[in-house]
Design a protein around this motif. Structure first.
Motif, short mmCIF file in Angstrom:
data_model
loop_
_atom_site.label_atom_id
_atom_site.label_comp_id
_atom_site.label_asym_id
_atom_site.label_seq_id
_atom_site.Cartn_x
_atom_site.Cartn_y
_atom_site.Cartn_z
N PRO A 243 0.84 -1.21 0.00
CA PRO A 243 0.00 0.00 0.00
C PRO A 243 0.87 1.26 0.00
N PRO A 244 0.38 2.34 -0.61
CA PRO A 244 1.12 3.61 -0.55
C PRO A 244 1.36 4.02 0.89
N PRO A 245 2.43 4.79 1.16
CA PRO A 245 2.72 5.21 2.53
C PRO A 245 1.54 5.97 3.14
N SER A 246 1.30 5.69 4.40
CA SER A 246 0.24 6.40 5.12
C SER A 246 0.77 6.75 6.51
N GLY A 247 0.52 7.96 6.93
CA GLY A 247 1.02 8.37 8.24
C GLY A 247 2.52 8.48 8.24
N ASP A 248 3.16 7.85 9.22
CA ASP A 248 4.61 7.97 9.35
C ASP A 248 5.33 6.71 8.91
N SER A 249 4.69 5.86 8.13
CA SER A 249 5.34 4.61 7.71
C SER A 249 5.02 4.25 6.27
N GLY A 250 6.06 3.83 5.56
CA GLY A 250 5.87 3.32 4.20
C GLY A 250 6.30 1.87 4.09
N ILE A 251 6.61 1.23 5.24
CA ILE A 251 7.08 -0.15 5.23
C ILE A 251 5.90 -1.10 5.02
N ASN A 252 6.16 -2.17 4.30
CA ASN A 252 5.15 -3.18 4.01
C ASN A 252 4.52 -3.70 5.32
N PRO A 253 3.20 -3.61 5.48
CA PRO A 253 2.55 -4.11 6.70
C PRO A 253 2.84 -5.58 6.96
N ALA A 254 3.01 -6.39 5.89
CA ALA A 254 3.30 -7.81 6.08
C ALA A 254 4.65 -8.01 6.76
N VAL A 255 5.62 -7.16 6.41
CA VAL A 255 6.93 -7.24 7.05
C VAL A 255 6.83 -6.78 8.50
N MET A 256 6.05 -5.74 8.74
CA MET A 256 5.86 -5.26 10.11
C MET A 256 5.18 -6.33 10.97
N ASP A 257 4.27 -7.11 10.37
CA ASP A 257 3.63 -8.20 11.13
C ASP A 257 4.66 -9.25 11.52
N LEU A 258 5.57 -9.58 10.60
CA LEU A 258 6.63 -10.55 10.93
C LEU A 258 7.48 -10.03 12.08
N LEU A 259 7.77 -8.73 12.06
CA LEU A 259 8.57 -8.14 13.12
C LEU A 259 7.82 -8.19 14.46
N ARG A 260 6.54 -7.90 14.44
CA ARG A 260 5.76 -7.94 15.69
C ARG A 260 5.69 -9.36 16.26
N ILE A 261 5.51 -10.35 15.37
CA ILE A 261 5.48 -11.74 15.83
C ILE A 261 6.81 -12.12 16.47
N LYS A 262 7.90 -11.68 15.85
CA LYS A 262 9.23 -11.97 16.39
C LYS A 262 9.41 -11.33 17.76
N LEU A 263 8.80 -10.16 17.95
CA LEU A 263 8.91 -9.46 19.23
C LEU A 263 7.86 -9.92 20.24
N GLY A 264 7.01 -10.88 19.84
CA GLY A 264 5.98 -11.39 20.74
C GLY A 264 4.78 -10.48 20.84
N GLU A 265 4.56 -9.64 19.85
CA GLU A 265 3.41 -8.73 19.84
C GLU A 265 2.36 -9.24 18.85
N PRO A 266 1.11 -8.89 19.05
CA PRO A 266 0.07 -9.31 18.10
C PRO A 266 0.17 -8.53 16.80
N PRO A 267 -0.19 -9.16 15.66
CA PRO A 267 -0.16 -8.44 14.39
C PRO A 267 -1.11 -7.25 14.42
N ALA A 268 -0.83 -6.27 13.55
CA ALA A 268 -1.69 -5.09 13.49
C ALA A 268 -3.05 -5.48 12.95
N PRO A 269 -4.12 -4.82 13.39
CA PRO A 269 -5.46 -5.13 12.86
C PRO A 269 -5.54 -4.82 11.38
N LYS A 270 -6.29 -5.63 10.65
CA LYS A 270 -6.46 -5.44 9.21
C LYS A 270 -7.23 -4.17 8.94
N ARG A 271 -6.75 -3.44 7.88
CA ARG A 271 -7.46 -2.22 7.49
C ARG A 271 -8.47 -2.49 6.43
#
Length: 271
Positions: A243-271
């Motif tokens: 998705p095009p950048p929104s807010g303060d992030s242009g990183i792929n949400p799928a990659v951010m979900d992998l990072l959150r899982i690695k950190l033991g955090e829940p994935p971001a809610p689907k938009r």
């Protein structure tokens, strides 16, 4: 009384044959000579010389002829060497006994930038866009191959372990402007521990938001290898993979979900 046999002089026809044979022999020698010279000229015209360091060198050392191995390569590779700024024959004649301006590892292709002082970075921070941050990312050298330069627009991807036999390549950022391209040498000037052979890796510098700068530092540690670069047309503004950048992030949400899982955090809610 017997009459002694006297040798008959060679006939005129036989003498002509001898002369013709000698002439043909000389012609063959001359033609062979010119053929050999022609082959040598053709080899020189369809090849070029590359200069490879035979030992590691530290900043300030003077380069000698014995420090370089001269290799003759087919002409078809010359453009690739030119693209990375490799020293050519005329450069080399003036480079002998010059000081290298950066640490260079053994086996490296000698490049013109090795003799150029590093760019003055005292005012580099003034050029940074307000409210943005500059970060350098290690990139796979096969994906730049001397073509990448500052000012280009690129897509950035990286390999991630997602449970399969092979890492999954995921897009990280799309349509990012390259601020600088460089090579970092590690291990060459480290005097705090055992002596290590220097090694190098390629980097690109980009501008991102402060939040993405932090996230990219984490993603670099999460990735299973260096970032991969895809060069795009500067007029191509489409976002086709993420998705095009929104807010303060242009990183792929799928990659951010992998990072959150690695950190033991829940994935971001689907938009």
């Amino acid at each position: 009384m017997t009459q002694a046999n006297t040798p008959h002089p060679p006939s005129l026809g036989g003498a002509k044959l001898v002369i013709v044979a000698i002439a043909l022999g000389l012609a063959a020698v001359v033609l062979n000579y010119f053929y050999i010279q022609g082959v040598r000229r053709a080899e020189n015209e369809t090849s070029f010389k590359a200069y490879i360091l035979t030992r590691a060198m530290r900043t300030g050392e003077r380069i000698k002829e014995r420090d370089v191995n001269v290799v003759t390569l087919p002409q078809r590779f010359e453009q690739s060497f030119h693209n990375i700024g490799a020293v050519n024959e005329s450069d080399w004649l003036g480079d002998v006994n010059k000081q290298v301006q950066r640490s260079v590892s053994a086996g490296s292709i000698l490049r013109r930038e090795d003799f150029q002082p590093p760019t003055d970075t005292r005012e580099l921070d003034i050029d940074i866009t307000p409210n943005m941050r500059r970060v350098s990312l290690p990139v796979n050298s096969r994906t730049i191959s001397g073509m990448l330069r500052a000012g280009m627009w690129v897509d950035i991807e990286a390999p991630f372990q997602t449970g399969g036999a092979l890492p999954t390549i995921l897009p990280v950022l799309e349509r990012v402007k390259v601020i600088a391209v460089g090579t970092q040498v590690v291990g060459a000037d480290d005097s705090s521990g055992p002596s290590r052979a220097p090694s190098s890796y390629h980097t690109i510098t980009i501008e991102v938001t402060p939040q993405d700068a932090t996230n990219l530092a984490m993603i670099e540690r999460l990735a299973a290898g260096d970032f991969e670069i895809q060069i795009r047309n500067p007029g191509d503004t489409k976002y086709v993979k993420i998705p095009p950048p929104s807010g303060d992030s242009g990183i792929n949400p799928a990659v951010m979900d992998l990072l959150r899982i690695k950190l033991g955090e829940p994935p971001a809610p689907k938009r």
